[in-house]
Design a protein around this motif. Structure first.
Motif, PDB file in Angstrom:
ATOM      1  N   GLU A 315       0.725  -1.186  -0.015  1.00  0.00           N
ATOM      2  CA  GLU A 315       0.094   0.137  -0.002  1.00  0.00           C
ATOM      3  C   GLU A 315       0.802   1.358  -0.004  1.00  0.00           C
ATOM      4  OE1 GLU A 315      -3.960  -1.673   2.129  1.00  0.00           O
ATOM      5  OE2 GLU A 315      -2.836  -0.177   3.143  1.00  0.00           O
ATOM      6  N   TYR A 316       1.864   1.194   0.575  1.00  0.00           N
ATOM      7  CA  TYR A 316       2.939   2.327   0.781  1.00  0.00           C
ATOM      8  C   TYR A 316       3.451   2.535  -0.629  1.00  0.00           C
ATOM      9  CZ  TYR A 316       6.658   5.542   2.629  1.00  0.00           C
ATOM     10  OH  TYR A 316       7.382   6.632   2.628  1.00  0.00           O
ATOM     11  N   GLU A 318       2.160   1.899  -3.404  1.00  0.00           N
ATOM     12  CA  GLU A 318       0.738   2.393  -4.103  1.00  0.00           C
ATOM     13  C   GLU A 318       0.773   3.986  -3.977  1.00  0.00           C
ATOM     14  OE1 GLU A 318      -0.501   0.850  -6.702  1.00  0.00           O
ATOM     15  OE2 GLU A 318      -2.230   2.188  -7.045  1.00  0.00           O
ATOM     16  N   MET A 319       0.982   4.343  -2.649  1.00  0.00           N
ATOM     17  CA  MET A 319       0.791   5.667  -2.206  1.00  0.00           C
ATOM     18  C   MET A 319       2.216   6.529  -3.076  1.00  0.00           C
ATOM     19  SD  MET A 319       1.595   7.564   1.304  1.00  0.00           S
ATOM     20  CE  MET A 319       3.103   7.227   1.251  1.00  0.00           C
ATOM     21  N   TYR A 321       3.385   5.480  -5.936  1.00  0.00           N
ATOM     22  CA  TYR A 321       2.796   5.646  -7.355  1.00  0.00           C
ATOM     23  C   TYR A 321       1.988   6.748  -7.565  1.00  0.00           C
ATOM     24  CZ  TYR A 321       0.709   3.893 -11.697  1.00  0.00           C
ATOM     25  OH  TYR A 321       0.456   3.990 -12.987  1.00  0.00           O
TER      26      TYR A 321
ATOM     27  N   VAL B 236      -5.598   4.777  -0.685  1.00  0.00           N
ATOM     28  CA  VAL B 236      -4.683   3.824  -0.840  1.00  0.00           C
ATOM     29  C   VAL B 236      -4.018   3.197   0.269  1.00  0.00           C
ATOM     30  CG1 VAL B 236      -3.950   4.381  -3.371  1.00  0.00           C
ATOM     31  CG2 VAL B 236      -2.767   5.162  -1.654  1.00  0.00           C
ATOM     32  N   LEU B 237      -3.865   3.833   1.201  1.00  0.00           N
ATOM     33  CA  LEU B 237      -3.178   3.286   2.275  1.00  0.00           C
ATOM     34  C   LEU B 237      -4.816   2.862   3.522  1.00  0.00           C
ATOM     35  CD1 LEU B 237      -0.518   5.722   3.620  1.00  0.00           C
ATOM     36  CD2 LEU B 237      -0.249   3.136   2.790  1.00  0.00           C
ATOM     37  N   SER B 241      -2.696  -0.116   7.919  1.00  0.00           N
ATOM     38  CA  SER B 241      -1.563   0.348   7.259  1.00  0.00           C
ATOM     39  C   SER B 241      -1.072   1.571   7.698  1.00  0.00           C
ATOM     40  CB  SER B 241      -1.497   0.470   5.732  1.00  0.00           C
ATOM     41  OG  SER B 241      -1.703  -0.794   5.158  1.00  0.00           O
ATOM     42  N   MET B 254       5.715  12.679   2.803  1.00  0.00           N
ATOM     43  CA  MET B 254       4.822  11.862   1.818  1.00  0.00           C
ATOM     44  C   MET B 254       3.532  11.172   2.610  1.00  0.00           C
ATOM     45  SD  MET B 254       5.689   9.107  -1.131  1.00  0.00           S
ATOM     46  CE  MET B 254       6.837  10.084  -1.726  1.00  0.00           C
ATOM     47  N   TYR B 258      -0.230  12.777   2.531  1.00  0.00           N
ATOM     48  CA  TYR B 258      -1.036  11.776   2.177  1.00  0.00           C
ATOM     49  C   TYR B 258      -2.404  11.806   3.070  1.00  0.00           C
ATOM     50  CZ  TYR B 258      -3.823   7.510   1.815  1.00  0.00           C
ATOM     51  OH  TYR B 258      -4.832   6.785   1.557  1.00  0.00           O
ATOM     52  N   TYR B 288      -6.425   7.741 -10.826  1.00  0.00           N
ATOM     53  CA  TYR B 288      -5.064   8.239 -11.239  1.00  0.00           C
ATOM     54  C   TYR B 288      -4.311   7.002 -11.986  1.00  0.00           C
ATOM     55  CZ  TYR B 288      -4.012   5.066  -7.199  1.00  0.00           C
ATOM     56  OH  TYR B 288      -3.898   4.118  -6.489  1.00  0.00           O
TER      57      TYR B 288
END
Lengths: 379, 313
Positions: A315-316, A318-319, A321, B236-237, B241, B254, B258, B288
């Motif tokens: 998932e990280y 993906e972030m 990306y 996405v997370l 996570s 980052m 997010y 995206y």
């Protein structure tokens, strides 16, 4: 010196310009940019006013002010100070009320009060001047001229309606003159229509045909209303026309600059392209581009830190990306835009503004944004 | 309890008007809605009301003009042009092309439409009306089951929908008044016409959507369909996570950004829900994973379809 190095910043632009017109399609942050620009200019010593003609009253939002009436209004120093701004010159804001401005115009150009009243009371006039869409561009120009002419601002910032209509706005003075000079309009100005339907016999054949067609579509009474309104207005035509020409001179003045605000997405950039060409075609003084909402890749390890669960790791990734893709897309859009347009950055502003962390809707936020707009460091 | 829409119910309407603040993605949503309707077997016409042909570009087909052109199974496109609409309308009334040509030379028509406040809007909505109702009035089966309009941004959309009332009030008798009344009968019939308000999870778009919803209902008196909340930040997370990253004290710019983006999306989503309690809100993520506009529209079409099909028992 390479042409590249001759591009200028907003600070440099202010030294040359007294009127900045911010154009661009909707949703690219035009209103916010205009307000931030005005606020920052006042903070560095320019007595500034920002004008907006947006019917959705967004400037009020942007400035975090409950209510802007349709008068020039100074933003209270106390409010600015609360937001951490120490203004060196006063800042004003004004929302343009298109209906009211139209009425003002009638009063201004009518030969006497009775004539003005006759127009203001005309049923058709009332309906038409209520329709914002068609007339707001004229009105913006009119007010812009008035503010520039009658006041002593160092800087006037004008926020315009979304792009397609801002084009109308460029054409407004021309259109007004062309319309008024049109021969068919003149037929309508014949008072014979007042006499009644029989008076049609008196007209020459081609004019008669026009009126018969109109009669069939809209009814004779409507025609009479229309004619009556136009006859009343005709006394004002010269004033209007003269004014339209002066506005045109103002738009072409060397003290005026057009700033094109855009966002790195395909539709807004297409609009910006169209608009840029229109500015060139009209030989208007172009002052530069501001690209808002440009994504950058935030710093941070591009590979997930070790020791995490497999799912978290993926998932990280993906972030990462996600951020990279968004930044890449924006970069490509702007590069393509530049290539398509083939313009030189010589002497113009070319400013790339990063996507903000948060929405800007208060004075403190606008001031911060203004600082970024004026900063001259590398993007 | 908020209103719930069901795909089949929505598809029974004849006219959808897609509106919203500039830059919220109206054109993409209009395209996605067109895909959705045509995939359910409806003959669908997409209508462009701006000067540029953004929809043709999106679908990667040549620009279209004032005649509807079919370009894909069940999907057609038309680009409205006030000047052509003016000619068409006047010809319907006076029947003689030579007379039209004699009276209205092109230069004059253009000036007239440009300068007369509201006329371009009236011609546009009039043409939309005829696209929906023409055949039905002659007792024929309509050429298109559904007409979807990619309308101008908020203020101008509102003018489009309110101008017929201005005409009804200003003109006393005659065909123009009758036509305006017929247009009103169509756009104010909730079983025939629906508006889709598109917005983004940001301050001004949300404010404008709320304002627009109110004005559509009370000023223009047209039915408001689902509200489309576009470009929510992709989550996405997952929760786990994020939790794990927090525990492991992994806080880099980052991850920080997010979280900020997620929070902003959530904040404005809640704000919109709270202010438009009685409306159903379709939530669409920022796409995206796709680059081409047509693929993005397809992804959005799927997302809307899923939400409108509801959970099958």
């Amino acid at each position: 010196m390479t042409p590249e190095s001759k591009k200028i910043g907003l600070q440099g632009l202010l030294e040359k310009k007294k009127v900045l017109i911010c154009c661009g399609s909707g949703g690219v942050g035009k209103t916010t940019t205009s307000a931030a620009l005005a606020l920052y200019a006042s903070s560095i010593g320019y007595k500034t006013i920002v004008l907006t003609i947006d019917p959705a009253k967004r400037l009020a939002n942007s400035l975090g002010i409950q209510k802007i009436d349709y008068q020039e209004k100074e933003i209270p120093k106390s409010e600015l100070k609360k937001a951490g701004v120490e203004p060196k010159a006063p800042l004003f804001a004004m929302m343009l009320d298109t209906k009211r401005t139209f009425d003002d115009l009638i009063v201004k150009y009518a030969p006497d009060e009775a004539k003005a009243e006759a127009i203001l009371q005309n049923k058709l006039y009332q309906h038409l001047s209520n329709m914002i869409a068609g007339s707001q561009e004229y009105m913006a120009m009119e007010k812009l001229y008035e503010v520039v002419q009658d006041r002593d601002y160092d800087l006037v910032v004008l926020d315009t309606p979304p792009s397609r209509h801002a084009l109308d706005f460029l054409d407004a003075p021309n259109k007004m003159s062309a319309m008024l000079g049109d021969s068919v309009m003149k037929w309508f100005l014949k008072p014979s229509l007042f006499v009644g339907k029989n008076s049609l016999q008196l007209l020459d054949r081609s004019v008669k045909r026009v009126f018969k067609a109109f009669d069939k579509i809209a009814g004779f009474e409507f025609l009479q209303d229309l004619s009556q309104m136009l006859v009343s207005v005709s006394g004002l035509l010269e004033g209007f026309q003269e004014r339209a020409q002066k506005v045109e001179l103002l738009l072409h003045d060397k003290d005026t600059g057009f700033l094109l605000v855009a966002a790195p997405e395909s539709i807004p950039l297409r609009e910006a392209e169209y608009f840029y060409r229109k500015i060139q075609e009209n030989a208007l003084p172009f002052s530069g581009f501001i690209f808002n909402r440009v994504q950058g890749v935030p710093k941070g390890p591009a590979t997930p830190p070790t020791g995490l669960k497999a799912r978290t790791q993926s998932e990280y990734q993906e972030m990462v990306y996600l951020f990279k893709t968004l930044a890449h897309n924006d970069e490509v859009e702007i590069a393509n835009f530049q290539e398509r347009m083939e313009f030189s950055k010589n002497g113009i502003v070319f400013k790339i503004m990063p996507q903000l962390d948060h929405d800007v809707h208060d004075l403190a936020g606008l001031y911060e944004l203004g600082g970024k707009l004026f900063s001259e460091g590398p993007k | 309890m908020s209103q719930r829409w069901e795909l089949n119910g929505l598809l029974q309407r004849r006219l959808w008007i897609v509106t919203g603040k500039g830059g919220v993605g109206k054109t993409t949503i209009a395209a996605a809605l067109g895909m959705m309707a045509s995939r359910q077997g409806l003959k669908t016409l997409l209508v462009e009301t701006h000067g540029l042909s953004h929809l043709a570009e999106l679908f990667e087909v040549p620009e279209v003009g004032y005649e509807p052109k079919s370009f894909k199974n069940g999907l057609s496109l038309i680009r409205l042009d006030p000047e052509a609409a003016f000619e068409e309308y006047v010809l319907r009334q006076i029947k003689f092309q030579f007379l039209y040509n004699a009276v209205f030379n092109n230069k004059y028509v253009k000036h007239f439409i440009d300068a007369a406040p509201g006329l371009a809007e009236l011609l546009t909505i009039g043409k939309i009306w005829s696209l929906v109702e023409d055949e039905a009035r002659k007792g024929k089966k309509p050429e298109f089951d559904l007409v979807i309009v990619d309308a101008p941004s908020t203020g101008h959309s509102l003018s489009l929908l309110t101008v017929p009332q201005v005409v009804v009030d200003a003109v006393r008798v005659g065909p123009l008044k009758n036509n305006a009344q017929e247009i009103l009968a169509l756009i104010r019939d909730p079983l025939k016409t629906l508006t889709w308000v598109v917005t983004l999870p940001e301050e001004m778009p949300v404010n404008e959507a709320v304002e627009m919803e109110e004005k559509l209902e009370n000023q223009a008196k047209v039915a408001v369909g689902p509200i489309v909340l576009n470009s929510l930040w992709p989550q996405v997370l997952g929760k786990d996570s994020l939790q794990e990253l927090k525990k492991a004290k992994i806080e880099n710019p980052m991850v920080h950004l997010y979280r900020q983006r997620v929070d902003q999306s959530d904040f404005y989503r809640e704000k919109l829900q709270e202010r438009l309690k009685k409306r159903q809100i379709l939530e669409l993520p920022l796409i995206y994973q796709q680059k081409s506009p047509i693929r993005i529209a397809e992804a959005l079409c799927e997302a809307m379809r899923t939400q409108l099909m509801g959970v099958k028992p």
